[in-house]
Design an enzyme around this catalytic site. Structure first.
Site, PDB file in Angstrom:
ATOM      1  N   ASP A  31      37.712 -26.643  -8.543  1.00  0.00           N
ATOM      2  CA  ASP A  31      36.860 -25.534  -8.965  1.00  0.00           C
ATOM      3  C   ASP A  31      35.413 -25.768  -8.514  1.00  0.00           C
ATOM      4  O   ASP A  31      34.975 -26.910  -8.393  1.00  0.00           O
ATOM      5  CB  ASP A  31      36.921 -25.408 -10.497  1.00  0.00           C
ATOM      6  CG  ASP A  31      36.359 -24.085 -10.984  1.00  0.00           C
ATOM      7  OD1 ASP A  31      36.185 -23.159 -10.162  1.00  0.00           O
ATOM      8  OD2 ASP A  31      36.074 -23.982 -12.188  1.00  0.00           O
ATOM      9  N   ASN A  33      33.788 -23.959  -5.763  1.00  0.00           N
ATOM     10  CA  ASN A  33      33.424 -23.617  -4.377  1.00  0.00           C
ATOM     11  C   ASN A  33      32.359 -22.521  -4.342  1.00  0.00           C
ATOM     12  O   ASN A  33      31.420 -22.565  -3.540  1.00  0.00           O
ATOM     13  CB  ASN A  33      34.649 -23.111  -3.606  1.00  0.00           C
ATOM     14  CG  ASN A  33      35.707 -24.171  -3.420  1.00  0.00           C
ATOM     15  OD1 ASN A  33      35.460 -25.345  -3.660  1.00  0.00           O
ATOM     16  ND2 ASN A  33      36.895 -23.763  -2.997  1.00  0.00           N
ATOM     17  N   ASN A  79      43.775 -15.221  -9.084  1.00  0.00           N
ATOM     18  CA  ASN A  79      42.920 -15.134  -7.883  1.00  0.00           C
ATOM     19  C   ASN A  79      43.196 -13.897  -7.026  1.00  0.00           C
ATOM     20  O   ASN A  79      42.349 -13.492  -6.229  1.00  0.00           O
ATOM     21  CB  ASN A  79      43.054 -16.396  -7.007  1.00  0.00           C
ATOM     22  CG  ASN A  79      42.388 -17.621  -7.599  1.00  0.00           C
ATOM     23  OD1 ASN A  79      42.760 -18.747  -7.290  1.00  0.00           O
ATOM     24  ND2 ASN A  79      41.398 -17.427  -8.467  1.00  0.00           N
ATOM     25  N   SER A 207      43.090 -23.149 -17.428  1.00  0.00           N
ATOM     26  CA  SER A 207      43.259 -22.028 -16.495  1.00  0.00           C
ATOM     27  C   SER A 207      44.704 -21.804 -16.039  1.00  0.00           C
ATOM     28  O   SER A 207      44.956 -21.634 -14.844  1.00  0.00           O
ATOM     29  CB  SER A 207      42.337 -22.203 -15.276  1.00  0.00           C
ATOM     30  OG  SER A 207      41.004 -22.232 -15.683  1.00  0.00           O
TER      31      SER A 207
HETATM   32  C1  FPP Z   1      37.784 -22.396  -7.070  1.00  0.00           C
HETATM   33  O1  FPP Z   1      36.452 -22.180  -6.735  1.00  0.00           O
HETATM   34  C2  FPP Z   1      38.612 -22.570  -5.898  1.00  0.00           C
HETATM   35  C3  FPP Z   1      39.539 -21.680  -5.472  1.00  0.00           C
HETATM   36  C4  FPP Z   1      39.809 -20.416  -6.141  1.00  0.00           C
HETATM   37  C5  FPP Z   1      40.354 -21.913  -4.287  1.00  0.00           C
HETATM   38  C6  FPP Z   1      40.550 -23.326  -3.869  1.00  0.00           C
HETATM   39  C7  FPP Z   1      40.631 -23.358  -2.406  1.00  0.00           C
HETATM   40  C8  FPP Z   1      40.175 -24.346  -1.602  1.00  0.00           C
HETATM   41  C9  FPP Z   1      39.653 -25.613  -2.128  1.00  0.00           C
HETATM   42  C10 FPP Z   1      40.154 -24.220  -0.132  1.00  0.00           C
HETATM   43  C11 FPP Z   1      41.442 -23.894   0.524  1.00  0.00           C
HETATM   44  C12 FPP Z   1      42.602 -24.662   0.070  1.00  0.00           C
HETATM   45  C13 FPP Z   1      43.408 -25.361   0.862  1.00  0.00           C
HETATM   46  C14 FPP Z   1      44.617 -26.026   0.311  1.00  0.00           C
HETATM   47  C15 FPP Z   1      43.130 -25.511   2.299  1.00  0.00           C
HETATM   48  P1  FPP Z   1      35.737 -20.866  -7.253  1.00  0.00           P
HETATM   49  O2  FPP Z   1      35.713 -19.912  -6.135  1.00  0.00           O
HETATM   50  O3  FPP Z   1      36.429 -20.371  -8.488  1.00  0.00           O
HETATM   51  O4  FPP Z   1      34.324 -21.423  -7.591  1.00  0.00           O
HETATM   52  P2  FPP Z   1      33.326 -20.876  -8.698  1.00  0.00           P
HETATM   53  O5  FPP Z   1      34.013 -21.044 -10.028  1.00  0.00           O
HETATM   54  O6  FPP Z   1      32.142 -21.765  -8.539  1.00  0.00           O
HETATM   55  O7  FPP Z   1      33.048 -19.449  -8.350  1.00  0.00           O
END
Ligand code: FPP
Length: 251
Positions: A31, A33, A79, A207
């Site tokens: 979590d 990104n 998602n 989650s």
């Molecule tokens: C959460 O961050 C992450 C995700 C919803 C997706 C995870 C995906 C990756 C790490 C990259 C691709 C995966 C692979 C296996 C290549 P968020 O977007 O919810 O972050 P936030 O809570 O800060 O908005």
């Protein structure tokens, strides 16, 4: 792998990690990104791209350590509600990851597995996913289990339907249902339960991830955002895990 990093053997020694007491299964909620990108005035997709680099590093480290199973929560059923742009960026990132990592998986004996409502994935992603699962299926080194279009409650609903259908058809006596029967009808039927669940970015929640399977998992929540999650911190968490007293409900 980061060229500035010390060899893994040195890092293991330095941290005092006991290779005989590693978790058999590590599960990670990746979590943060989006927040990582926002802090840098970048768009969320840049955050996911950087997150994919962290995925590579943590898969490599897990394999080098000899962790038998690593599950990554890459895309939840919730998602799908994100913007079309973000969903399609995540799907193409996933496809790119599978294509670029297939040779790495073959070289390092990694077997790919996937759990979730895979039928909801776009055709091209599903094709690459199934091809990679098939190509890696005899690899003996580590199971990399990707949770894709995954939701814990949906998994439990699916399991309940399967058992109810068997009972209705007369092939299952409801009185014979045990915890093992339930486990055997989940997506994870071929995997051990996670010993350790890590969540990045500091949120104190599960989650909808592996709800049944994490009954006795050790939890570790770090405030680090996923794109910043390093091998060093992962090793620290594994060391911390080794110092925990796991009682499984016993005194
Ligand atoms: C959460 O961050 C992450 C995700 C919803 C997706 C995870 C995906 C990756 C790490 C990259 C691709 C995966 C692979 C296996 C290549 P968020 O977007 O919810 O972050 P936030 O809570 O800060 O908005």
């Amino acid at each position: 792998m980061n060229s500035k990093q010390a060899p893994i053997e040195e890092a293991i020694l330095e941290k005092g990690i006991d290779l005989h007491q590693l978790p058999v299964h590590v599960a990670i909620i990746m979590d943060g990104n989006g927040r990582w990108a926002k802090q840098r005035l970048l768009n969320r997709i840049n955050g996911h791209e950087k997150g994919a680099e962290t995925v590579r590093s943590i898969v490599t480290t897990s394999r080098e350590l000899g962790i038998p199973t690593l599950t990554l929560y890459a895309f939840s059923t919730e998602n799908w509600q994100r913007s079309t742009l973000e969903v399609s960026a995540l799907m193409s990132l996933l496809k790119k990851f599978l294509e670029s990592e297939k040779p790495v998986m073959m070289e390092n004996g990694i077997r790919l597995n996937a759990i979730g409502q895979l039928e909801r994935l776009p055709h091209d992603v599903r094709n690459v996913l199934y091809q990679t699962i098939a190509a890696t299926r005899n690899n003996p080194g580590m199971v990399l289990n990707l949770a894709l279009s995954y939701g814990g409650r949906a998994e439990i609903v699916r399991m309940t339907r399967i058992l109810a259908e068997k009972a209705a058809a007369g092939s299952l006596d409801p009185q014979s249902i045990t915890e093992e029967t339930v486990s055997a009808h989940l997506y994870t039927h071929n995997l051990p339960d996670p010993d350790l669940l890590i969540r990045t970015s500091g949120e104190m929640r599960i989650s909808n991830f592996l709800l049944w399977q994490i009954a006795y998992s050790e939890l570790h929540i770090t405030r680090t955002l996923w794109p910043d999650f390093s091998r060093d911190e992962y090793l620290d968490i594994l060391k911390d895990y080794q110092q925990r007293d796991r009682r499984f409900g016993n005194a």
